[in-house]
Design a protein around this motif. Structure first.
Motif, mmCIF file in Angstrom:
data_model
loop_
_atom_site.group_PDB
_atom_site.id
_atom_site.type_symbol
_atom_site.label_atom_id
_atom_site.label_comp_id
_atom_site.label_asym_id
_atom_site.label_seq_id
_atom_site.Cartn_x
_atom_site.Cartn_y
_atom_site.Cartn_z
ATOM 1 N N ALA A 1 -1.138 6.260 -9.388
ATOM 2 C CA ALA A 1 -2.082 5.647 -8.441
ATOM 3 C C ALA A 1 -1.436 5.471 -7.063
ATOM 4 N N GLU B 1 -3.162 10.437 0.106
ATOM 5 C CA GLU B 1 -4.447 10.387 0.830
ATOM 6 C C GLU B 1 -4.222 9.997 2.287
ATOM 7 N N SER C 1 -2.600 7.598 -3.750
ATOM 8 C CA SER C 1 -3.079 6.816 -2.600
ATOM 9 C C SER C 1 -2.225 7.095 -1.372
ATOM 10 N N ARG D 1 -5.098 0.462 -2.236
ATOM 11 C CA ARG D 1 -5.947 1.481 -2.867
ATOM 12 C C ARG D 1 -5.543 1.704 -4.317
ATOM 13 N N ALA D 2 -4.236 1.630 -4.585
ATOM 14 C CA ALA D 2 -3.757 1.817 -5.966
ATOM 15 C C ALA D 2 -4.295 0.699 -6.859
ATOM 16 N N LYS E 1 -7.806 1.547 -7.675
ATOM 17 C CA LYS E 1 -7.881 2.644 -8.660
ATOM 18 C C LYS E 1 -7.552 2.121 -10.067
ATOM 19 N N ASP F 1 -10.269 0.021 -11.494
ATOM 20 C CA ASP F 1 -11.363 0.903 -11.885
ATOM 21 C C ASP F 1 -11.078 1.495 -13.278
ATOM 22 N N GLN F 2 -9.844 1.953 -13.474
ATOM 23 C CA GLN F 2 -9.453 2.494 -14.794
ATOM 24 C C GLN F 2 -9.540 1.414 -15.871
#
Ligand code: R1X
Length: 243
Positions: free
Chosen positions: A134, A141, A138, A233-234, A237, A240-241
Motif C-alpha cells: 500500500a 502514484e 501510494s 493514502r495507504a 487503501k 478499504d481492504q
C-alpha cells in the motif's frame, strides 16, 4: 484504559495510526485530517485523531530513538491500534535514492539496544507485506524516486570512538538508515499488530557519498510532504481492504 506515558485513553484511539518522530510533524499531518483533535502532548509524544477519506486514525509522535519510541508503540497497541505506519526521515546508502527520494522499509537490521533486550538475537524485524504494498503503490502514484528495501536501525546519530559499520550494511544490501523502525516492527510482531514505514531521504549516510548534512532543504520538505500523502493514502487503501 488510561495510557500513562502518552496520557491518552484507549476509548479515544482508533485502529489505524500514523507515527512520526517529530511532534511538529504530527501537527502538520493532523492538518490533513477532517475534524482533527489534539488529545495529548506529553514529553515528545503528541497525539491527534481525525479522519482521512472516512477512515478514523491517530497521528502520534514518538521522538528520536528506539527506546523512547518503543513506549509509544507499546501504549498505542495497548490502546487498540492494529495498524501502525511510521513516516520518518533516513540517510541513504545509495545514489539511486538521493536526498528527496522516498524509501519504503521492508525490514530493519536490528543494531539497536531496545530490541536486543526484548527478543533473541536473530529474530527478524519485518514489515507487514500489505502495508509495504500500500505504501509503495501510494508513493508511486505521487511521483518522484521511490526505493523499497531493507533499512538499518541504529542507536547512534553522532559516532563516538567506535565506527558504525555503514559500509558493511550497504554491502549487504541495505538502502538506508534511521533510528526507530526495528523497535516498531519487533513490537508489532510481539503484540500481534502490523506495521510498515516510509522514509524521506535527507542525505547520504555513506561517508563516501555524504556532503554536509542539511535536512532543511526544499527537496527534503517536498519528500516529507509526499510521504505524508502516501501514508494517508495507504491507510485509506488498507481500511478499504479491511472493510
Ligand atoms: O530515525 C531518525 C531519527 O529519528 C531519523 O531522523 C532522526 C534523527 O535526525
Amino acid at each position: 484504559m488510561y495510557l500513562p506515558i502518552l496520557q491518552i485513553h484507549s476509548e479515544d484511539i482508533p485502529e489505524y495510526a500514523i507515527v512520526c518522530g517529530d511532534p511538529r510533524r504530527a501537527e502538520v499531518i493532523s492538518r490533513k485530517l477532517e475534524g482533527a483533535r489534539e488529545l495529548a502532548f506529553a514529553r515528545e509524544y503528541r497525539t491527534f485523531v481525525g479522519d482521512y477519506q472516512g477512515v478514523h486514525l491517530a497521528v502520534v509522535s514518538h521522538g528520536v530513538g528506539s527506546a523512547g519510541a518503543a513506549i509509544c508503540f507499546e501504549e498505542l497497541i495497548r490502546a487498540g491500534v492494529k495498524t501502525l505506519i511510521r513516516v520518518g526521515t533516513a540517510g541513504s546508502y545509495s545514489e539511486q535514492t538521493p536526498a528527496g527520494s522516498l524509501i519504503v522499509s521492508t525490514a530493519a537490521v536490528r543494531t539497536d539496544g531496545l530490541t536486543r533486550s526484548i527478543v533473541p538475537d536473530g529474530f527478524p524485524a519485518v514489515a507487514d507485506s500489505r502495508i509495504v504494498e500500500a505504501l509503495d503503490a501510494s508513493a508511486r502514484e505521487l511521483g518522484g524516486v521511490v526505493g523499497k528495501g531493507i533499512t538499518v536501525t541504529v542507536d547512534v546519530f553522532f559516532e563516538g570512538a567506535l565506527d558504525v559499520p555503514h559500509k558493511t550494511y550497504k554491502k549487504a544490501g541495505a538502502i538506508g538508515v534511521e533510528m526507530e523502525i526495528a523497535a516498531l516492527y519487533v513490537i508489532a510482531s510481539l503484540r500481534g499488530a502490523r506495521a510498515g514505514a516510509i522514509l524521506a531521504v535527507d542525505g547520504y549516510a555513506d561517508a563516501d557519498l555524504a556532503a554536509e548534512y542539511d535536512p532543511h532543504t526544499d527537496v527534503v520538505a517536498q519528500a516529507v510532504e509526499r510521504e505524508i500523502e502516501a501514508a494517508l493514502r495507504a491507510v485509506a487503501k488498507l481500511a478499504d481492504q479491511d472493510a
